[in-house]
Design an enzyme around this catalytic site. Sequence first.
Site, PDB file in Angstrom:
ATOM      1  CB  VAL A  72      -0.976   0.037   1.204  1.00 42.69           C
ATOM      2  CG1 VAL A  72      -1.988  -1.084   1.133  1.00 42.69           C
ATOM      3  CG2 VAL A  72      -0.228   0.032   2.542  1.00 42.69           C
ATOM      4  CB  SER A 151      -5.371   2.514  16.583  1.00 42.08           C
ATOM      5  OG  SER A 151      -4.993   1.987  17.834  1.00 42.08           O
ATOM      6  CE1 TYR A 164      -0.540   0.818  14.682  1.00 44.14           C
ATOM      7  CE2 TYR A 164      -1.534   1.716  16.670  1.00 44.14           C
ATOM      8  CZ  TYR A 164      -1.594   0.876  15.575  1.00 44.14           C
ATOM      9  OH  TYR A 164      -2.705   0.089  15.375  1.00 44.14           O
ATOM     10  CB  ALA A 165      -0.223   7.371  18.759  1.00 47.60           C
ATOM     11  CE  LYS A 168      -3.203   2.356  12.725  1.00 45.02           C
ATOM     12  NZ  LYS A 168      -3.732   1.785  11.478  1.00 45.02           N
TER      13      LYS A 168
HETATM   14  P1  NAP Z   1      -1.952  -7.862  11.259  1.00 47.88           P
HETATM   15  O1  NAP Z   1      -2.565  -9.150  11.697  1.00 47.88           O
HETATM   16  O2  NAP Z   1      -0.485  -7.701  11.353  1.00 47.88           O
HETATM   17  O3  NAP Z   1      -2.449  -7.560   9.773  1.00 47.88           O
HETATM   18  C1  NAP Z   1      -1.919  -6.518   9.006  1.00 47.88           C
HETATM   19  C2  NAP Z   1      -1.754  -7.026   7.588  1.00 47.88           C
HETATM   20  O4  NAP Z   1      -1.271  -5.949   6.775  1.00 47.88           O
HETATM   21  C3  NAP Z   1      -0.737  -8.157   7.500  1.00 47.88           C
HETATM   22  O5  NAP Z   1      -1.209  -9.175   6.661  1.00 47.88           O
HETATM   23  C4  NAP Z   1       0.457  -7.465   6.905  1.00 47.88           C
HETATM   24  O6  NAP Z   1       1.307  -8.323   6.191  1.00 47.88           O
HETATM   25  C5  NAP Z   1      -0.205  -6.462   6.000  1.00 47.88           C
HETATM   26  N1  NAP Z   1       0.697  -5.396   5.577  1.00 47.88           N
HETATM   27  C6  NAP Z   1       1.750  -4.877   6.250  1.00 47.88           C
HETATM   28  N2  NAP Z   1       2.341  -3.937   5.510  1.00 47.88           N
HETATM   29  C7  NAP Z   1       1.669  -3.855   4.344  1.00 47.88           C
HETATM   30  C8  NAP Z   1       1.808  -3.090   3.166  1.00 47.88           C
HETATM   31  N3  NAP Z   1       2.802  -2.190   3.053  1.00 47.88           N
HETATM   32  N4  NAP Z   1       0.940  -3.263   2.162  1.00 47.88           N
HETATM   33  C9  NAP Z   1      -0.040  -4.173   2.267  1.00 47.88           C
HETATM   34  N5  NAP Z   1      -0.224  -4.954   3.347  1.00 47.88           N
HETATM   35  C10 NAP Z   1       0.627  -4.786   4.376  1.00 47.88           C
HETATM   36  O7  NAP Z   1      -2.556  -6.656  12.086  1.00 47.88           O
HETATM   37  P2  NAP Z   1      -4.044  -6.322  12.572  1.00 47.88           P
HETATM   38  O8  NAP Z   1      -4.005  -6.274  14.035  1.00 47.88           O
HETATM   39  O9  NAP Z   1      -5.042  -7.130  11.879  1.00 47.88           O
HETATM   40  O10 NAP Z   1      -4.132  -4.812  12.085  1.00 47.88           O
HETATM   41  C11 NAP Z   1      -4.969  -4.371  11.035  1.00 47.88           C
HETATM   42  C12 NAP Z   1      -5.170  -2.881  11.187  1.00 47.88           C
HETATM   43  O11 NAP Z   1      -5.854  -2.612  12.407  1.00 47.88           O
HETATM   44  C13 NAP Z   1      -3.875  -2.086  11.247  1.00 47.88           C
HETATM   45  O12 NAP Z   1      -4.003  -0.884  10.537  1.00 47.88           O
HETATM   46  C14 NAP Z   1      -3.703  -1.830  12.726  1.00 47.88           C
HETATM   47  O13 NAP Z   1      -2.930  -0.694  12.972  1.00 47.88           O
HETATM   48  C15 NAP Z   1      -5.130  -1.668  13.163  1.00 47.88           C
HETATM   49  N6  NAP Z   1      -5.357  -1.898  14.587  1.00 47.88           N
HETATM   50  C16 NAP Z   1      -5.067  -3.101  15.157  1.00 47.88           C
HETATM   51  C17 NAP Z   1      -5.305  -3.279  16.521  1.00 47.88           C
HETATM   52  C18 NAP Z   1      -5.024  -4.572  17.230  1.00 47.88           C
HETATM   53  O14 NAP Z   1      -5.105  -4.600  18.472  1.00 47.88           O
HETATM   54  N7  NAP Z   1      -4.719  -5.642  16.544  1.00 47.88           N
HETATM   55  C19 NAP Z   1      -5.815  -2.227  17.269  1.00 47.88           C
HETATM   56  C20 NAP Z   1      -6.089  -1.019  16.642  1.00 47.88           C
HETATM   57  C21 NAP Z   1      -5.860  -0.865  15.303  1.00 47.88           C
HETATM   58  P3  NAP Z   1       2.559  -8.980   6.967  1.00 47.88           P
HETATM   59  O15 NAP Z   1       1.979  -9.748   8.110  1.00 47.88           O
HETATM   60  O16 NAP Z   1       3.199  -9.817   5.932  1.00 47.88           O
HETATM   61  O17 NAP Z   1       3.383  -7.815   7.430  1.00 47.88           O
END
Ligand code: NAP
Length: 269
Positions: A72, A151, A164-165, A168
């Site tokens: 992305v 987030s 990160y913050a 977001k």
């Molecule tokens: P995740 O399981 O790590 O999923 C993120 C996905 O994005 C992974 O498949 C990752 O691939 C992929 N990715 C990373 N860099 C990328 C790029 N440059 N282009 C395309 N894809 C890319 O994390 P998640 O927790 O589901 O997070 C999803 C979203 O929710 C994020 O934006 C995160 O900041 C937000 N969020 C998460 C939480 C939480 O507690 N989990 C809380 C608040 C917000 P790789 O694994 O190969 O890197």
Amino acid sequence: MEATTLIESFRVDGKVAVVTGAGSGIGRASALALAGAGAAVVCADINEETAAATAEQIVAAGGTGEGVALDVSVRGDVDALAERVLAERGGIHVWCNIAGIMVEGPFLEAREDDLDRILSVNLKGVFFGCQAAGRVMVTQAEGGSIINASSAAADAPSPNIVSYAICKAGVVQMTKSLAIEVGKKGVRVNAVAPGFVLTGMTGRYFVRPDGTVDEEMQEAVIGPMRKFTPLRKIGEPEDIAAAVLYLASDAARFMTGQVIRPNGGVAMV
Ligand code: NAP
């Protein structure tokens, strides 16, 4: 498709959706939810294999899914994906900017290359996705819905994740600003701001390099989170996917520029 009942308006039959970060966690759950509710879903992820696996799961369940490799942070690739999906599927009705990364460490020691890396994915990546999707959606009679991953970190400051913050928080402002510009064209732009959800991102605290879970460490991380959360639980990806599906659907047709907070109550804004 015109929904005839309120419950039907939560479905997304006939819509074409693109989900970034669809190979894992919240993106994957969102792709599955959208497909389960009737959308054709393009599952995009930097990891081609996991993107394909999500699409395969959709197809195995009888839905329509396609996996694609996408970084992305590369604007030309994001634009090219939007153009291809438009050409091949005739429109883009839902675009979810879910891909994200974490960079962690004390603010006073933060390195510029780490800052650039997280800005390029978590902020510029969302910017490029909004732009590519928005350009298509404003030309469509049926408009569209863009959903961005913010987030709880944008609501409730935590130590060691300042880069990160700020990404977001920037996503929230981007969401609102774009919503103002494209609303008159029938394009809605909203964000989800999850609390702590068990995914690959949060698993970094207790998943060992070989993939096994350090259960003692897991409880040490999750226990206090649970205690601190009014609902006394941590989130599952499906808790966030439900909000994504709502925002994607016509049930949310009067919602734009908003942030939905599936966070167990950790931040009440
Ligand atoms: P995740 O399981 O790590 O999923 C993120 C996905 O994005 C992974 O498949 C990752 O691939 C992929 N990715 C990373 N860099 C990328 C790029 N440059 N282009 C395309 N894809 C890319 O994390 P998640 O927790 O589901 O997070 C999803 C979203 O929710 C994020 O934006 C995160 O900041 C937000 N969020 C998460 C939480 C939480 O507690 N989990 C809380 C608040 C917000 P790789 O694994 O190969 O890197």
